[in-house]
Write a protein that holds these residues in place. Structure first.
Motif, PDB file in Angstrom:
ATOM      1  N   SER A 197       0.832  -1.213   0.000  1.00 38.13           N
ATOM      2  CA  SER A 197       0.000   0.000   0.000  1.00 38.13           C
ATOM      3  C   SER A 197       0.860   1.254   0.000  1.00 38.13           C
ATOM      4  O   SER A 197       0.552   2.235  -0.688  1.00 38.13           O
ATOM      5  N   ILE A 198       1.946   1.248   0.777  1.00 40.27           N
ATOM      6  CA  ILE A 198       2.849   2.400   0.804  1.00 40.27           C
ATOM      7  C   ILE A 198       3.451   2.632  -0.585  1.00 40.27           C
ATOM      8  O   ILE A 198       3.504   3.767  -1.087  1.00 40.27           O
ATOM      9  N   ALA A 199       3.897   1.549  -1.233  1.00 37.43           N
ATOM     10  CA  ALA A 199       4.494   1.668  -2.571  1.00 37.43           C
ATOM     11  C   ALA A 199       3.472   2.177  -3.585  1.00 37.43           C
ATOM     12  O   ALA A 199       3.783   3.021  -4.443  1.00 37.43           O
ATOM     13  N   VAL A 200       2.235   1.686  -3.491  1.00 31.98           N
ATOM     14  CA  VAL A 200       1.180   2.095  -4.416  1.00 31.98           C
ATOM     15  C   VAL A 200       0.886   3.584  -4.260  1.00 31.98           C
ATOM     16  O   VAL A 200       0.779   4.327  -5.254  1.00 31.98           O
ATOM     17  N   VAL A 201       0.756   4.051  -3.030  1.00 35.01           N
ATOM     18  CA  VAL A 201       0.449   5.471  -2.798  1.00 35.01           C
ATOM     19  C   VAL A 201       1.586   6.350  -3.280  1.00 35.01           C
ATOM     20  O   VAL A 201       1.359   7.432  -3.843  1.00 35.01           O
ATOM     21  N   TRP A 202       2.821   5.925  -3.076  1.00 36.26           N
ATOM     22  CA  TRP A 202       3.962   6.706  -3.549  1.00 36.26           C
ATOM     23  C   TRP A 202       3.914   6.874  -5.068  1.00 36.26           C
ATOM     24  O   TRP A 202       4.156   7.961  -5.590  1.00 36.26           O
ATOM     25  N   GLN A 203       3.578   5.808  -5.789  1.00 36.34           N
ATOM     26  CA  GLN A 203       3.453   5.899  -7.249  1.00 36.34           C
ATOM     27  C   GLN A 203       2.324   6.839  -7.652  1.00 36.34           C
ATOM     28  O   GLN A 203       2.486   7.690  -8.537  1.00 36.34           O
ATOM     29  N   LEU A 204       1.171   6.687  -6.998  1.00 36.01           N
ATOM     30  CA  LEU A 204       0.023   7.527  -7.341  1.00 36.01           C
ATOM     31  C   LEU A 204       0.297   8.996  -7.040  1.00 36.01           C
ATOM     32  O   LEU A 204      -0.041   9.881  -7.833  1.00 36.01           O
ATOM     33  N   ALA A 205       0.902   9.268  -5.899  1.00 37.37           N
ATOM     34  CA  ALA A 205       1.133  10.650  -5.485  1.00 37.37           C
ATOM     35  C   ALA A 205       2.120  11.358  -6.404  1.00 37.37           C
ATOM     36  O   ALA A 205       1.986  12.562  -6.661  1.00 37.37           O
ATOM     37  N   ARG A 206       3.103  10.636  -6.912  1.00 37.67           N
ATOM     38  CA  ARG A 206       4.128  11.251  -7.754  1.00 37.67           C
ATOM     39  C   ARG A 206       3.690  11.399  -9.206  1.00 37.67           C
ATOM     40  O   ARG A 206       4.075  12.361  -9.875  1.00 37.67           O
ATOM     41  N   LYS A 207       2.882  10.461  -9.720  1.00 40.12           N
ATOM     42  CA  LYS A 207       2.625  10.419 -11.155  1.00 40.12           C
ATOM     43  C   LYS A 207       1.162  10.596 -11.539  1.00 40.12           C
ATOM     44  O   LYS A 207       0.856  10.684 -12.719  1.00 40.12           O
ATOM     45  N   GLU A 208       0.271  10.633 -10.564  1.00 36.24           N
ATOM     46  CA  GLU A 208      -1.152  10.788 -10.863  1.00 36.24           C
ATOM     47  C   GLU A 208      -1.710  11.931 -10.021  1.00 36.24           C
ATOM     48  O   GLU A 208      -2.268  11.723  -8.955  1.00 36.24           O
ATOM     49  N   GLN A 209      -1.547  13.162 -10.507  1.00 41.04           N
ATOM     50  CA  GLN A 209      -1.969  14.330  -9.763  1.00 41.04           C
ATOM     51  C   GLN A 209      -3.441  14.303  -9.367  1.00 41.04           C
ATOM     52  O   GLN A 209      -3.793  14.646  -8.229  1.00 41.04           O
ATOM     53  N   PRO A 210      -4.372  13.878 -10.252  1.00 40.66           N
ATOM     54  CA  PRO A 210      -5.784  13.866  -9.851  1.00 40.66           C
ATOM     55  C   PRO A 210      -6.085  12.913  -8.694  1.00 40.66           C
ATOM     56  O   PRO A 210      -7.060  13.111  -7.966  1.00 40.66           O
TER      57      PRO A 210
END
Length: 347
Positions: free
Chosen positions: A286-299
């Motif tokens: 979950s931590i890894a997933v959120v890091w990816q989303l936060a950096r590359k998926e602004q919406p």
């Protein structure tokens, strides 16, 4: 009798997880899914507030709150035959909702779109409701969990902010806040913390810490039970009864142990050490997933960070208390895993 209700609750949670992965197929679905999550979370909190056994908190650590929680109000229950929900359980439910609400509220008030006005004030009122309910529970674990979740929310927000004229000031302010928190922790010193653990004081700024004595008695026997049942655990929900029959726990027989008062110990007691490893792996993923989303998926950044902050708040709360696997409010925990899985699939 002990395991079946927890097993059905756990199957429901896994079903909610799988449903969200299958149902959230477009970005527009994410908003509906988050709205449903918050609605169910607020319903759980509202039911908890209306049916909490406030008598347990009426002899308040804080005189003002004790006056508010009168015996007449404390004894009320809207569920027939219900002896009352422990306020600490209400606090645990709030940790799964409040950090996400804060993240969405910050985003909504940062928007100038006219259609966001109703959303902004709805989120603000929901946040205030959760905050007041959390104060009334007087759960130190809940307070610590939400505080830790908010700090993680701010740190993640700052680390993933897009370039702007205010980014430097926000980063400096957050760095000062985190540094101050660490300094306060270091200033306490290991000896002070050890003294608090060995001889919990009756009077502190946050009330009596005498409940640490109960955990000092319970946690060693929980670890012993994990040692005795390492592969399978004791079974879902079995610790509350089996522990008294197997171990000389010096806690009044009239007191319902309920669980191990630690989320990781309780997971190992319920589903064994392999289950605990799988549960820890879910958190790391979950931590890894959120890091990816936060950096590359602004919406999706605010939603992802808010969900991670809620996970963090729940597990900080879970260091001294917990919602057991399969309990009704724990469905929200599995919904978080489902929402994260659905969002990373969209990406």
């Amino acid at each position: 009798d002990l395991s079946l209700p927890k097993a059905t609750g756990l199957i429901l949670g896994l079903g909610v997880w799988r449903y969200l992965v299958l149902a959230v197929r477009q970005r527009s679905h994410v908003a509906w899914a988050i709205g449903g999550y918050l609605l169910f979370g607020l319903v759980f909190i509202g039911i908890g507030v209306l049916n909490a056994n406030w008598v347990l908190k009426a002899t308040s650590q804080f005189p003002v709150m004790g006056a508010l929680l009168s015996q007449r109000v404390a004894a009320s229950s809207f569920i027939p035959g219900n002896s009352g929900i422990h306020p600490n359980q209400v606090a645990g439910t709030i940790t799964l909702v409040l950090p996400l609400l804060l993240a969405l509220t910050l985003t909504a008030f940062g928007s100038t779109h006219p259609r966001q006005r109703m959303i902004r004030w709805t989120l603000l009122l929901a946040t205030l409701f959760c905050f007041v309910a959390l104060l009334l529970t007087q759960s130190r674990s809940g307070w610590a969990g939400v505080l830790g979740g908010v700090l993680i929310l701010l740190v993640m927000w700052v680390l993933t902010m897009e370039p702007s004229k205010h980014r430097r000031q926000v980063r400096i302010g957050t760095a000062l806040l985190v540094t101050l928190s660490l300094l306060l922790l270091v200033a306490s010193g290991p000896q002070r913390i050890q003294q608090l653990w060995l001889d919990p004081p009756q009077e502190t700024a946050v009330g009596s810490l005498s409940t640490l004595n109960f955990r000092q008695e319970l946690w060693p026997w929980a670890i012993q039970a994990i040692t005795d049942f390492p592969f399978s655990g004791m079974g879902l929900g079995a610790f509350r009864q089996a522990a008294r029959r197997l171990y000389p726990i010096s806690v009044s027989a009239e007191f319902d142990i309920a669980h191990a008062h630690n989320v990781f110990l309780q997971a190992a007691l319920d589903v064994g050490i392999p289950g605990l490893i799988a549960y820890a792996a879910l958190l790391l993923v979950s931590i890894a997933v959120v890091w990816q989303l936060a950096r590359k998926e602004q919406p999706l950044r605010a939603i992802g960070i808010g969900l991670l902050a809620s996970l963090a708040a729940f597990h900080i709360y879970g260091l001294a208390d917990t919602l057991a696997l399969g309990s009704k409010p724990a469905v929200l925990l599995w919904a978080i895993f489902g929402l994260l899985a659905a969002m990373v699939r969209l990406r």
